[in-house]
Design a protein around this motif. Structure first.
Motif, short mmCIF file in Angstrom:
data_model
loop_
_atom_site.label_atom_id
_atom_site.label_comp_id
_atom_site.label_asym_id
_atom_site.label_seq_id
_atom_site.Cartn_x
_atom_site.Cartn_y
_atom_site.Cartn_z
N GLY A 145 -66.37 -46.03 -11.95
CA GLY A 145 -65.39 -45.17 -11.30
C GLY A 145 -65.87 -43.74 -11.10
N ILE A 146 -67.11 -43.46 -11.49
CA ILE A 146 -67.67 -42.12 -11.32
C ILE A 146 -68.29 -42.06 -9.92
N PRO A 147 -67.90 -41.09 -9.11
CA PRO A 147 -68.41 -41.02 -7.74
C PRO A 147 -69.92 -40.88 -7.67
N ARG A 148 -70.50 -41.48 -6.65
CA ARG A 148 -71.96 -41.46 -6.48
C ARG A 148 -72.52 -40.05 -6.42
N HIS A 149 -71.77 -39.11 -5.85
CA HIS A 149 -72.28 -37.74 -5.74
C HIS A 149 -72.37 -37.06 -7.10
N GLU A 150 -71.64 -37.56 -8.09
CA GLU A 150 -71.77 -37.04 -9.45
C GLU A 150 -72.93 -37.73 -10.18
N LEU A 151 -73.12 -39.02 -9.88
CA LEU A 151 -74.19 -39.77 -10.53
C LEU A 151 -75.57 -39.32 -10.05
N ARG A 152 -75.71 -39.11 -8.75
CA ARG A 152 -77.00 -38.69 -8.18
C ARG A 152 -76.76 -37.71 -7.03
N PRO A 153 -76.45 -36.45 -7.35
CA PRO A 153 -76.19 -35.46 -6.29
C PRO A 153 -77.40 -35.21 -5.40
N ASP A 154 -78.60 -35.54 -5.89
CA ASP A 154 -79.78 -35.37 -5.05
C ASP A 154 -79.83 -36.40 -3.92
N LEU A 155 -79.17 -37.54 -4.10
CA LEU A 155 -79.15 -38.58 -3.08
C LEU A 155 -77.86 -38.59 -2.27
N TYR A 156 -76.76 -38.23 -2.92
CA TYR A 156 -75.44 -38.29 -2.30
C TYR A 156 -74.75 -36.94 -2.44
N PRO A 157 -74.83 -36.08 -1.42
CA PRO A 157 -74.17 -34.77 -1.50
C PRO A 157 -72.65 -34.93 -1.65
N PRO A 158 -72.00 -33.94 -2.24
CA PRO A 158 -70.53 -34.01 -2.37
C PRO A 158 -69.89 -34.14 -0.99
N PRO A 159 -68.72 -34.78 -0.91
CA PRO A 159 -68.05 -34.99 0.37
C PRO A 159 -67.81 -33.70 1.15
N ALA A 160 -67.51 -32.60 0.48
CA ALA A 160 -67.26 -31.34 1.19
C ALA A 160 -68.51 -30.89 1.94
N VAL A 161 -69.67 -31.11 1.37
CA VAL A 161 -70.92 -30.75 2.04
C VAL A 161 -71.10 -31.60 3.27
N GLY B 268 -71.02 -32.09 9.19
CA GLY B 268 -70.47 -32.75 10.37
C GLY B 268 -69.71 -31.78 11.26
N ALA B 269 -68.95 -30.88 10.65
CA ALA B 269 -68.19 -29.90 11.41
C ALA B 269 -69.12 -28.93 12.13
N ALA B 270 -70.19 -28.52 11.45
CA ALA B 270 -71.14 -27.61 12.07
C ALA B 270 -71.84 -28.28 13.24
N ALA B 271 -72.22 -29.52 13.07
CA ALA B 271 -72.89 -30.25 14.14
C ALA B 271 -71.94 -30.47 15.30
N GLY B 272 -70.69 -30.79 15.01
CA GLY B 272 -69.71 -31.04 16.06
C GLY B 272 -69.32 -29.78 16.79
N SER B 273 -69.39 -28.64 16.13
CA SER B 273 -68.97 -27.40 16.78
C SER B 273 -69.99 -26.91 17.80
N ALA B 274 -71.21 -27.44 17.73
CA ALA B 274 -72.24 -27.01 18.68
C ALA B 274 -71.85 -27.41 20.09
N CYS B 275 -71.30 -28.59 20.25
CA CYS B 275 -70.88 -29.05 21.56
C CYS B 275 -69.93 -30.22 21.38
N ASP B 276 -68.75 -30.08 21.89
CA ASP B 276 -67.79 -31.17 21.87
C ASP B 276 -67.71 -31.72 23.28
N ALA B 277 -68.28 -32.89 23.49
CA ALA B 277 -68.37 -33.48 24.83
C ALA B 277 -67.00 -33.75 25.43
N SER B 278 -65.96 -33.84 24.61
CA SER B 278 -64.62 -34.08 25.14
C SER B 278 -63.92 -32.78 25.55
N ASP B 279 -64.57 -31.65 25.32
CA ASP B 279 -63.97 -30.35 25.64
C ASP B 279 -64.65 -29.80 26.91
N PRO B 280 -63.94 -29.84 28.05
CA PRO B 280 -64.54 -29.37 29.31
C PRO B 280 -64.97 -27.91 29.25
#
Length: 90
Positions: free
Chosen positions: A47-63, A68-80
């Motif tokens: 029940g221990i999350p993978r990001h706690e077991l091996r943070p070097d392999l699985y970054p925390p969900p917030a990261v 994803g937000a930073a990558a998506g903010s570069a260009c949103d193809a659905s936004d004319p």
């Protein structure tokens, strides 16, 4: 307590962890960090999350969300407007 110690303790000790993982308790006892191929199974049984077991392999969900937000903010193809500003910049 290290993530290895915590996970082994939660599962019920090296013997219980070994049985659940199909390996010997001695193999579990030699871990300094959880082997990559054991992380997902250990997450499931402890029940221990993978990001706690091996943070070097699985970054925390917030990261992951920030990346994803930073990558998506570069260009949103659905936004004319975003596409127009990109085309104007070229």
């Amino acid at each position: 307590m290290s993530p290895v110690e915590r996970a082994i303790s939660v599962v019920g000790g090296a013997s219980a962890a070994g049985r659940a993982l199909g390996i010997t308790p001695q193999a579990v006892g030699q871990w300094r960090r959880i082997p990559a191929e054991r992380v997902l199974t250990l997450e499931k049984i402890s029940g221990i999350p993978r990001h706690e077991l091996r943070p070097d392999l699985y970054p925390p969900p917030a990261v992951n969300a920030e990346v994803g937000a930073a990558a998506g903010s570069a260009c949103d193809a659905s936004d004319p407007a975003a596409l127009s500003s990109l085309e104007a910049a070229e």
